[in-house]
Design a protein around this motif. Structure first.
Motif: not given
Length: 139
Positions: A106-107, A109-112, A117
């Motif tokens: 999830v990190l 995939w979703a980290a800005y 991440a």
């Protein structure tokens, strides 16, 4: 100098905490317990650490809450293992590993930013390394 076979010296008496300190520790135990329950549901959030902190605070502020935690169907075995030699079951280790792996995905995939991440995954790796070094309870 104590000789071999002599009984250990008596433990010093622990002074009871002031009422305000007990209430603060009880509130901290409640907060940690809520965070532990959220951690059971939410991938990447550590339930075990919050549960151990809740048990620590409850042991110092509320014998009733501490006893309830030790007798709890889900939390009790893990807390009793920890209190009896800082042991962590293999099942708990695998569960934490799987949950952190989902959190790492999830990190990523979703980290800005990639470094965010990397920091999160690095922290999880350190926790897992520490966790897998804990002894397992005797069966």
């Amino acid at each position: 100098m104590p000789r071999q076979g002599d009984p250990p010296p008596p433990r010093p008496a622990i002074r009871p905490l002031p009422r305000a300190a007990r209430w603060l520790l009880l509130a901290f135990a409640g907060l940690c317990l809520v965070l532990a329950v959220i951690g059971v549901i939410l991938p990447g959030m550590p339930a075990t650490v919050f549960l151990l902190m809740a048990a620590w605070a409850a042991a110092r502020s509320s014998p009733r809450l501490h006893a309830w935690l030790l007798e709890h169907r889900l939390f009790g075995p893990m807390l009793r293992d920890w209190e009896n030699g800082h042991c962590v079951s293999r099942r708990a280790k695998w569960s934490a590993t799987a949950t952190m792996a989902v959190g790492a995905v999830v990190l990523v995939w979703a980290a800005y930013r990639p470094w965010i991440a990397a920091v999160g995954i690095g922290c999880m790796a350190v926790v897992l390394a520490w966790l897998w070094r804990r002894p397992e309870p005797a069966v």
